[in-house]
Structures are given as structure tokens and as C-alpha cells.
Design a protein around this motif. Structure first.
Motif, PDB file in Angstrom:
ATOM      1  N   PHE A  26       8.476  -1.587  -4.913  1.00 28.83           N
ATOM      2  CA  PHE A  26       8.065  -2.391  -3.738  1.00 28.83           C
ATOM      3  C   PHE A  26       6.459  -2.699  -3.561  1.00 28.83           C
ATOM      4  O   PHE A  26       5.916  -3.633  -3.369  1.00 28.83           O
ATOM      5  CB  PHE A  26       8.418  -2.035  -2.306  1.00 28.83           C
ATOM      6  N   SER A  27       5.914  -1.458  -3.883  1.00 28.54           N
ATOM      7  CA  SER A  27       4.383  -1.519  -3.966  1.00 28.54           C
ATOM      8  C   SER A  27       3.945  -2.052  -5.152  1.00 28.54           C
ATOM      9  O   SER A  27       2.757  -2.930  -5.140  1.00 28.54           O
ATOM     10  CB  SER A  27       3.846   0.098  -3.756  1.00 28.54           C
ATOM     11  N   GLU A  28       4.400  -2.071  -6.232  1.00 21.00           N
ATOM     12  CA  GLU A  28       4.098  -2.766  -7.263  1.00 21.00           C
ATOM     13  C   GLU A  28       4.114  -4.505  -7.056  1.00 21.00           C
ATOM     14  O   GLU A  28       3.332  -5.014  -7.362  1.00 21.00           O
ATOM     15  CB  GLU A  28       4.678  -2.381  -8.652  1.00 21.00           C
ATOM     16  N   SER A  29       5.282  -4.750  -6.521  1.00 20.71           N
ATOM     17  CA  SER A  29       5.349  -6.178  -6.112  1.00 20.71           C
ATOM     18  C   SER A  29       4.290  -6.445  -5.184  1.00 20.71           C
ATOM     19  O   SER A  29       3.544  -7.770  -5.384  1.00 20.71           O
ATOM     20  CB  SER A  29       6.769  -6.363  -5.401  1.00 20.71           C
ATOM     21  N   LEU A  30       3.951  -5.700  -4.133  1.00 25.26           N
ATOM     22  CA  LEU A  30       2.840  -6.261  -3.289  1.00 25.26           C
ATOM     23  C   LEU A  30       1.506  -6.368  -4.220  1.00 25.26           C
ATOM     24  O   LEU A  30       0.656  -7.201  -3.582  1.00 25.26           O
ATOM     25  CB  LEU A  30       2.801  -5.024  -2.213  1.00 25.26           C
ATOM     26  N   PHE A  31       1.374  -5.371  -4.851  1.00 24.12           N
ATOM     27  CA  PHE A  31       0.130  -5.503  -5.873  1.00 24.12           C
ATOM     28  C   PHE A  31      -0.011  -6.793  -6.659  1.00 24.12           C
ATOM     29  O   PHE A  31      -0.892  -7.329  -6.745  1.00 24.12           O
ATOM     30  CB  PHE A  31       0.233  -4.317  -7.016  1.00 24.12           C
ATOM     31  N   GLU A  37      -4.824  -4.020  -3.199  1.00 22.98           N
ATOM     32  CA  GLU A  37      -5.875  -4.334  -3.906  1.00 22.98           C
ATOM     33  C   GLU A  37      -5.940  -3.404  -5.196  1.00 22.98           C
ATOM     34  O   GLU A  37      -6.421  -3.760  -6.337  1.00 22.98           O
ATOM     35  CB  GLU A  37      -7.168  -3.980  -3.163  1.00 22.98           C
ATOM     36  N   HIS A  38      -5.543  -2.108  -5.044  1.00 19.70           N
ATOM     37  CA  HIS A  38      -5.590  -0.890  -6.265  1.00 19.70           C
ATOM     38  C   HIS A  38      -4.275  -0.492  -6.768  1.00 19.70           C
ATOM     39  O   HIS A  38      -3.405   0.001  -5.983  1.00 19.70           O
ATOM     40  CB  HIS A  38      -6.555   0.236  -5.624  1.00 19.70           C
ATOM     41  N   TYR A  39      -4.080  -0.584  -8.121  1.00 22.43           N
ATOM     42  CA  TYR A  39      -2.812  -0.246  -8.476  1.00 22.43           C
ATOM     43  C   TYR A  39      -2.478   1.293  -8.455  1.00 22.43           C
ATOM     44  O   TYR A  39      -1.386   1.515  -8.358  1.00 22.43           O
ATOM     45  CB  TYR A  39      -2.802  -0.743 -10.194  1.00 22.43           C
ATOM     46  N   GLU A  40      -3.486   1.910  -8.241  1.00 25.58           N
ATOM     47  CA  GLU A  40      -3.464   3.374  -8.181  1.00 25.58           C
ATOM     48  C   GLU A  40      -2.536   3.686  -6.713  1.00 25.58           C
ATOM     49  O   GLU A  40      -1.789   4.538  -6.638  1.00 25.58           O
ATOM     50  CB  GLU A  40      -4.518   3.870  -7.846  1.00 25.58           C
ATOM     51  N   GLN A  97      -4.247  -1.717  10.146  1.00 23.04           N
ATOM     52  CA  GLN A  97      -5.591  -1.939  10.636  1.00 23.04           C
ATOM     53  C   GLN A  97      -6.876  -1.283   9.767  1.00 23.04           C
ATOM     54  O   GLN A  97      -8.045  -1.683   9.870  1.00 23.04           O
ATOM     55  CB  GLN A  97      -5.776  -1.619  12.049  1.00 23.04           C
ATOM     56  N   PHE A  98      -6.335  -0.437   9.248  1.00 25.28           N
ATOM     57  CA  PHE A  98      -7.227   0.439   8.343  1.00 25.28           C
ATOM     58  C   PHE A  98      -7.401  -0.097   6.795  1.00 25.28           C
ATOM     59  O   PHE A  98      -8.216   0.515   5.960  1.00 25.28           O
ATOM     60  CB  PHE A  98      -6.834   2.040   8.205  1.00 25.28           C
ATOM     61  N   ARG A  99      -6.688  -0.984   6.524  1.00 25.95           N
ATOM     62  CA  ARG A  99      -6.517  -1.571   5.106  1.00 25.95           C
ATOM     63  C   ARG A  99      -7.860  -2.375   5.016  1.00 25.95           C
ATOM     64  O   ARG A  99      -8.165  -3.117   5.808  1.00 25.95           O
ATOM     65  CB  ARG A  99      -5.139  -2.459   4.889  1.00 25.95           C
ATOM     66  N   LYS A 100      -8.525  -2.267   3.907  1.00 31.25           N
ATOM     67  CA  LYS A 100      -9.452  -3.267   3.638  1.00 31.25           C
ATOM     68  C   LYS A 100      -9.003  -4.541   3.196  1.00 31.25           C
ATOM     69  O   LYS A 100      -8.147  -4.815   2.572  1.00 31.25           O
ATOM     70  CB  LYS A 100     -10.402  -2.686   2.361  1.00 31.25           C
ATOM     71  N   GLN A 101      -9.647  -5.475   4.036  1.00 27.59           N
ATOM     72  CA  GLN A 101      -8.959  -6.811   3.913  1.00 27.59           C
ATOM     73  C   GLN A 101      -9.363  -7.430   2.345  1.00 27.59           C
ATOM     74  O   GLN A 101     -10.456  -7.266   1.775  1.00 27.59           O
ATOM     75  CB  GLN A 101      -9.852  -7.888   4.579  1.00 27.59           C
ATOM     76  N   ASN A 102      -8.336  -7.817   1.761  1.00 22.36           N
ATOM     77  CA  ASN A 102      -8.421  -8.080   0.128  1.00 22.36           C
ATOM     78  C   ASN A 102      -8.551  -9.943   0.405  1.00 22.36           C
ATOM     79  O   ASN A 102      -7.960 -10.557   0.682  1.00 22.36           O
ATOM     80  CB  ASN A 102      -6.962  -8.165  -0.347  1.00 22.36           C
ATOM     81  N   LEU A 103      -9.920  -9.872  -0.239  1.00 22.14           N
ATOM     82  CA  LEU A 103     -10.346 -11.344  -0.231  1.00 22.14           C
ATOM     83  C   LEU A 103      -9.641 -12.176  -1.095  1.00 22.14           C
ATOM     84  O   LEU A 103      -9.425 -13.515  -0.792  1.00 22.14           O
ATOM     85  CB  LEU A 103     -11.854 -11.405  -0.539  1.00 22.14           C
ATOM     86  N   GLY A 104      -9.098 -11.672  -2.173  1.00 25.80           N
ATOM     87  CA  GLY A 104      -8.132 -12.558  -3.208  1.00 25.80           C
ATOM     88  C   GLY A 104      -6.781 -12.677  -2.659  1.00 25.80           C
ATOM     89  O   GLY A 104      -5.996 -13.616  -2.995  1.00 25.80           O
ATOM     90  N   ALA A 105      -6.334 -12.130  -1.565  1.00 27.81           N
ATOM     91  CA  ALA A 105      -4.758 -12.447  -0.996  1.00 27.81           C
ATOM     92  C   ALA A 105      -5.075 -13.825  -0.400  1.00 27.81           C
ATOM     93  O   ALA A 105      -5.863 -14.182   0.352  1.00 27.81           O
ATOM     94  CB  ALA A 105      -4.495 -11.145  -0.073  1.00 27.81           C
ATOM     95  N   SER A 106      -3.777 -14.449  -0.375  1.00 25.20           N
ATOM     96  CA  SER A 106      -3.597 -15.528   0.100  1.00 25.20           C
ATOM     97  C   SER A 106      -3.013 -15.595   1.487  1.00 25.20           C
ATOM     98  O   SER A 106      -2.721 -16.652   2.197  1.00 25.20           O
ATOM     99  CB  SER A 106      -2.754 -16.754  -0.919  1.00 25.20           C
ATOM    100  N   TYR A 107      -2.622 -14.071   1.970  1.00 30.65           N
ATOM    101  CA  TYR A 107      -1.997 -14.279   3.322  1.00 30.65           C
ATOM    102  C   TYR A 107      -2.564 -12.858   3.784  1.00 30.65           C
ATOM    103  O   TYR A 107      -2.815 -11.957   2.992  1.00 30.65           O
ATOM    104  CB  TYR A 107      -0.643 -14.544   3.152  1.00 30.65           C
ATOM    105  N   THR A 108      -2.227 -12.683   4.997  1.00 34.87           N
ATOM    106  CA  THR A 108      -2.338 -11.340   5.660  1.00 34.87           C
ATOM    107  C   THR A 108      -0.853 -10.951   5.726  1.00 34.87           C
ATOM    108  O   THR A 108       0.103 -11.541   5.889  1.00 34.87           O
ATOM    109  CB  THR A 108      -2.993 -11.462   6.908  1.00 34.87           C
ATOM    110  N   LEU A 109      -0.825  -9.728   6.020  1.00 39.00           N
ATOM    111  CA  LEU A 109       0.638  -8.879   6.196  1.00 39.00           C
ATOM    112  C   LEU A 109       1.063  -8.895   7.608  1.00 39.00           C
ATOM    113  O   LEU A 109       0.993  -7.920   8.375  1.00 39.00           O
ATOM    114  CB  LEU A 109       0.423  -7.478   5.526  1.00 39.00           C
TER     115      LEU A 109
END
Length: 128
Positions: A26-31, A37-40, A97-109
Motif C-alpha cells: 500500500f505504501s509503495e502504491s502511495l509512492f 515523497e520518499h521511497y524509504e 498534519q506533520f507530512r511535508k506537502q508534496n508539491l508534485g502530488a495532484s491531490y491531498t490525502l
């Protein structure tokens, strides 16, 4: 990982290996969707740490049950009785709230987008 835990409301309980594999998938799908933002963040160590933290915070609980196929005792995870869907959603939003906003994302969670994405990936979410 908290997002994935919503599946435990309909699935009931899930074995250790399965929960780790599904959270990682699931996390890989979100990536891939650029929501992470980070594959790690998809690593098995990170996944194990987040499951341990959810156990510590009593979001989920662990129970030893017999595997129906093998008869061996295994650890299974389930949502704690103190948590309902609304409380888990508040936790997800709080952590978000603590996640850094990913500028490349086309949507918010937000909760509706998460629900739709999870229903597409996990058929058992259709009941929610």
C-alpha cells in the motif's frame, strides 16, 4: 500504515507477514501516486516500526491464534476495541498534519480521496 489499518475494520484480523506485506504494498502504491515523497518510507523496517508504534499506542492489538491452514500458533493483528472508524480517521488526519506537502502530488490525502483509493485497491473497503 494507519491508512491501511482501516482495512482491519472489515477484515477482522490479519497475520503478521500478511499485514507487513500489505502495508508495504500500500505504501509503495502511495509512492507511485506521489502521495509519499520518499521511497524509504516504504521499507520493511519502517513498516515494522510503524506497526510497533501502533501496538504501543494501542491503535491495534496483537493476539496469538492458531492458523486455520497449518494449525500453528501465529500473531494476528486487529483494531483495538477503543478505536472506531471515526477515531482512526482523526488519527490519520493528525499524523497527516506533520507530512511535508508534496508539491508534485495532484491531490491531498483528505478522507474521501483516501476512501476512494483504498476501495479501488482493496475490494473489501466497498462495505465501508
Amino acid at each position: 500504515s494507519a491508512l491501511f489499518m482501516m482495512s482491519l475494520f472489515t477484515k477482522g484480523n490479519i497475520g503478521t507477514e500478511e499485514v507487513l506485506q500489505q502495508i508495504q504494498w500500500f505504501s509503495e502504491s502511495l509512492f507511485q501516486e506521489r502521495a509519499i515523497e520518499h521511497y524509504e518510507s516504504c521499507s520493511i523496517d519502517y513498516t515494522k516500526g510503524s506497526v510497533a508504534k501502533m501496538l504501543q499506542e494501542k491503535v491495534i492489538r496483537k493476539q496469538v491464534l492458531s492458523n486455520s491452514r497449518t494449525g500453528q500458533k501465529e500473531n494476528y493483528y486487529m483494531i483495538s476495541q477503543e478505536y472506531n472508524e471515526e477515531k482512526l480517521q482523526r488519527l490519520i488526519e493528525h499524523v497527516g498534519q506533520f507530512r511535508k506537502q508534496n508539491l508534485g502530488a495532484s491531490y491531498t490525502l483528505n478522507s474521501e480521496i483516501v476512501r476512494k483509493a483504498m476501495m479501488n485497491d482493496f475490494g473489501f473497503f466497498a462495505k465501508l
